[in-house]
Write an enzyme that holds these catalytic residues in place. Structure first.
Site, PDB file in Angstrom:
ATOM      1  N   ASP A  13       0.833  -1.211   0.000  1.00 44.23           N
ATOM      2  CA  ASP A  13       0.000   0.000   0.000  1.00 44.23           C
ATOM      3  C   ASP A  13       0.869   1.263   0.000  1.00 44.23           C
ATOM      4  O   ASP A  13       1.968   1.269   0.569  1.00 44.23           O
ATOM      5  CB  ASP A  13      -0.907  -0.020   1.243  1.00 44.23           C
ATOM      6  CG  ASP A  13      -2.095   0.914   1.088  1.00 44.23           C
ATOM      7  OD1 ASP A  13      -2.300   1.457  -0.011  1.00 44.23           O
ATOM      8  OD2 ASP A  13      -2.816   1.105   2.091  1.00 44.23           O
ATOM      9  N   HIS A  30       2.326   3.124  -9.094  1.00 48.88           N
ATOM     10  CA  HIS A  30       2.072   1.693  -9.304  1.00 48.88           C
ATOM     11  C   HIS A  30       3.234   1.040 -10.053  1.00 48.88           C
ATOM     12  O   HIS A  30       3.617  -0.087  -9.760  1.00 48.88           O
ATOM     13  CB  HIS A  30       0.759   1.487 -10.062  1.00 48.88           C
ATOM     14  CG  HIS A  30      -0.454   1.949  -9.303  1.00 48.88           C
ATOM     15  ND1 HIS A  30      -0.667   1.617  -7.980  1.00 48.88           N
ATOM     16  CD2 HIS A  30      -1.503   2.735  -9.656  1.00 48.88           C
ATOM     17  CE1 HIS A  30      -1.809   2.165  -7.567  1.00 48.88           C
ATOM     18  NE2 HIS A  30      -2.329   2.848  -8.563  1.00 48.88           N
ATOM     19  N   GLU A  60     -12.454  -4.584  -3.886  1.00 49.41           N
ATOM     20  CA  GLU A  60     -12.974  -3.220  -3.738  1.00 49.41           C
ATOM     21  C   GLU A  60     -12.260  -2.226  -4.656  1.00 49.41           C
ATOM     22  O   GLU A  60     -12.793  -1.141  -4.937  1.00 49.41           O
ATOM     23  CB  GLU A  60     -12.841  -2.763  -2.278  1.00 49.41           C
ATOM     24  CG  GLU A  60     -13.782  -3.459  -1.304  1.00 49.41           C
ATOM     25  CD  GLU A  60     -13.395  -4.908  -0.992  1.00 49.41           C
ATOM     26  OE1 GLU A  60     -12.193  -5.254  -1.083  1.00 49.41           O
ATOM     27  OE2 GLU A  60     -14.299  -5.709  -0.674  1.00 49.41           O
ATOM     28  N   TRP A  62     -12.026  -2.348  -7.675  1.00 45.97           N
ATOM     29  CA  TRP A  62     -12.825  -2.128  -8.894  1.00 45.97           C
ATOM     30  C   TRP A  62     -13.573  -0.795  -8.810  1.00 45.97           C
ATOM     31  O   TRP A  62     -14.004  -0.259  -9.826  1.00 45.97           O
ATOM     32  CB  TRP A  62     -13.825  -3.261  -9.100  1.00 45.97           C
ATOM     33  CG  TRP A  62     -13.209  -4.551  -9.559  1.00 45.97           C
ATOM     34  CD1 TRP A  62     -13.071  -5.698  -8.829  1.00 45.97           C
ATOM     35  CD2 TRP A  62     -12.650  -4.852 -10.852  1.00 45.97           C
ATOM     36  NE1 TRP A  62     -12.455  -6.681  -9.572  1.00 45.97           N
ATOM     37  CE2 TRP A  62     -12.191  -6.185 -10.825  1.00 45.97           C
ATOM     38  CE3 TRP A  62     -12.478  -4.111 -12.034  1.00 45.97           C
ATOM     39  CZ2 TRP A  62     -11.584  -6.790 -11.919  1.00 45.97           C
ATOM     40  CZ3 TRP A  62     -11.878  -4.722 -13.130  1.00 45.97           C
ATOM     41  CH2 TRP A  62     -11.435  -6.045 -13.062  1.00 45.97           C
ATOM     42  N   LEU A 124      10.346 -20.749  -4.994  1.00 44.85           N
ATOM     43  CA  LEU A 124       9.347 -19.920  -4.316  1.00 44.85           C
ATOM     44  C   LEU A 124       7.980 -20.042  -4.981  1.00 44.85           C
ATOM     45  O   LEU A 124       7.879 -20.028  -6.205  1.00 44.85           O
ATOM     46  CB  LEU A 124       9.814 -18.453  -4.407  1.00 44.85           C
ATOM     47  CG  LEU A 124       8.857 -17.392  -3.865  1.00 44.85           C
ATOM     48  CD1 LEU A 124       8.885 -17.368  -2.340  1.00 44.85           C
ATOM     49  CD2 LEU A 124       9.220 -16.002  -4.418  1.00 44.85           C
ATOM     50  N   ARG A 184      -4.830  -1.832   8.847  1.00 40.96           N
ATOM     51  CA  ARG A 184      -6.034  -2.641   8.664  1.00 40.96           C
ATOM     52  C   ARG A 184      -5.761  -3.752   7.654  1.00 40.96           C
ATOM     53  O   ARG A 184      -4.743  -3.748   6.969  1.00 40.96           O
ATOM     54  CB  ARG A 184      -7.216  -1.771   8.218  1.00 40.96           C
ATOM     55  CG  ARG A 184      -6.972  -0.961   6.961  1.00 40.96           C
ATOM     56  CD  ARG A 184      -8.181  -0.127   6.554  1.00 40.96           C
ATOM     57  NE  ARG A 184      -7.828   0.770   5.464  1.00 40.96           N
ATOM     58  CZ  ARG A 184      -7.386   2.020   5.624  1.00 40.96           C
ATOM     59  NH1 ARG A 184      -7.294   2.534   6.822  1.00 40.96           N
ATOM     60  NH2 ARG A 184      -7.063   2.756   4.574  1.00 40.96           N
ATOM     61  N   ILE A 185      -6.740  -4.658   7.575  1.00 38.97           N
ATOM     62  CA  ILE A 185      -6.582  -5.870   6.772  1.00 38.97           C
ATOM     63  C   ILE A 185      -7.144  -5.695   5.355  1.00 38.97           C
ATOM     64  O   ILE A 185      -6.709  -6.361   4.421  1.00 38.97           O
ATOM     65  CB  ILE A 185      -7.300  -7.052   7.490  1.00 38.97           C
ATOM     66  CG1 ILE A 185      -6.701  -7.279   8.895  1.00 38.97           C
ATOM     67  CG2 ILE A 185      -7.276  -8.321   6.671  1.00 38.97           C
ATOM     68  CD1 ILE A 185      -5.232  -7.642   8.917  1.00 38.97           C
ATOM     69  N   GLU A 197       1.260 -13.173  12.429  1.00 40.73           N
ATOM     70  CA  GLU A 197       1.827 -12.014  13.122  1.00 40.73           C
ATOM     71  C   GLU A 197       1.675 -10.820  12.180  1.00 40.73           C
ATOM     72  O   GLU A 197       1.881 -10.950  10.966  1.00 40.73           O
ATOM     73  CB  GLU A 197       3.313 -12.257  13.432  1.00 40.73           C
ATOM     74  CG  GLU A 197       3.560 -13.399  14.392  1.00 40.73           C
ATOM     75  CD  GLU A 197       3.015 -13.125  15.790  1.00 40.73           C
ATOM     76  OE1 GLU A 197       3.077 -11.963  16.242  1.00 40.73           O
ATOM     77  OE2 GLU A 197       2.518 -14.080  16.425  1.00 40.73           O
TER      78      GLU A 197
END
Ligand code: IPE
Ligand code: IPE
Ligand code: MG
Length: 233
Positions: A13, A30, A60, A62, A124, A184-185, A197
């Site tokens: 973010d 971006h 969200e 979108w 990975l 926040r998630i 964690e």
């Protein structure tokens, strides 16, 4: 240092604020964010992480302006095109979780190709969450379950329920990092973060460097995870 994190999840973010601070259009943030993701992928392998899940575009997201949505979709396509061979050569296995039916057929094809080409790689696992919502994922799993429904399913365990999620193989998240100072998630990986964690940093995602990753992994090494059991230390 030996790091303990196996599954790292990242909410990348702050791209927009990074661009704004420089008087640039959001897309530049971006783009720079995609570079930071490339560095993270390289580092993850070196630091012993086996599963890396990146939040690239939420259900969200979108709702953002049309131009930004189309820029972000374009960036995913470009990224896959530019990075696929180097990811493949480095043994990275690509997965994508989210409601891909909302994407253009050509982008869906590109994603499926990248997933198929790399599916046997043993390095990975890079899981990209795109058009992804944690609630939508759980609801979708429930719907699939109802379709198969029998009384037997009332006995279903959590382990069996996982088979209906986007990626049944996905292990629980060990460490969740969110950049940009937000705490926040935002509907990310709800099922898998039950005992993760959490690590929040004010760094904006495009600036997230190797040292920042090491700081987060070192912080995780110092945590005591109880999983509900009595503390042993
Ligand atoms: C995260 O950066 C990238 C996506 C959500 C696609 P943002 O675009 O949310 O950046 P801020 O939060 O506006 O700074
Ligand atoms: C979460 O970031 C989604 C991604 C990083 C892809 P947002 O910037 O969209 O989240 P909110 O809206 O601030 O919660
Ligand atoms: Mg944001």
């Amino acid at each position: 240092m030996q790091y303990k994190v196996k599954h790292l999840a990242v909410i990348m973010d702050g791209n927009g604020r990074w661009a704004k601070q420089r008087g640039l259009p959001r897309i530049e943030g971006h783009r720079k964010g995609a570079e930071a993701a490339r560095l993270l992928i390289q580092n993850s392998h070196n630091f012993g992480i086996t599963y890396l899940t990146l939040y690239a575009f939420s259900a969200e997201n979108w709702n953002r302006p049309k131009q930004e949505v189309s820029d972000l979709l374009g960036l995913l396509g470009l990224y896959l095109k530019q990075e696929l061979s180097s990811l493949h050569n480095n043994g990275v296995r690509i997965k994508v979780i989210g409601d891909l039916s909302l994407l253009e057929p050509s982008l869906q094809r590109q994603i499926h190709d990248a997933v198929n080409i790399t599916c046997d790689n043993k390095g990975l696992t890079l899981c990209v969450a795109f058009s992804y919502g944690g609630r939508a994922e759980i609801l979708r799993a429930c719907k699939a379950l109802i379709q198969k429904s029998s009384n037997h399913n009332l006995e279903m365990s959590e382990l069996e329920f996982r088979q209906y999620l986007y990626d049944p193989e996905m292990p629980d998240v060990d460490l969740l990092i969110r950049t940009s100072g937000e705490r926040r998630i935002s509907n990310f990986l709800l099922w898998y973060i039950a005992y993760a964690e959490l690590y929040f940093t004010d760094i904006l995602w495009p600036d997230f460097s190797t040292i920042d990753l090491q700081n987060a992994l070192e912080d995780f090494n110092l945590r005591t995870r109880n999983f509900g059991f009595a503390r042993t230390e």
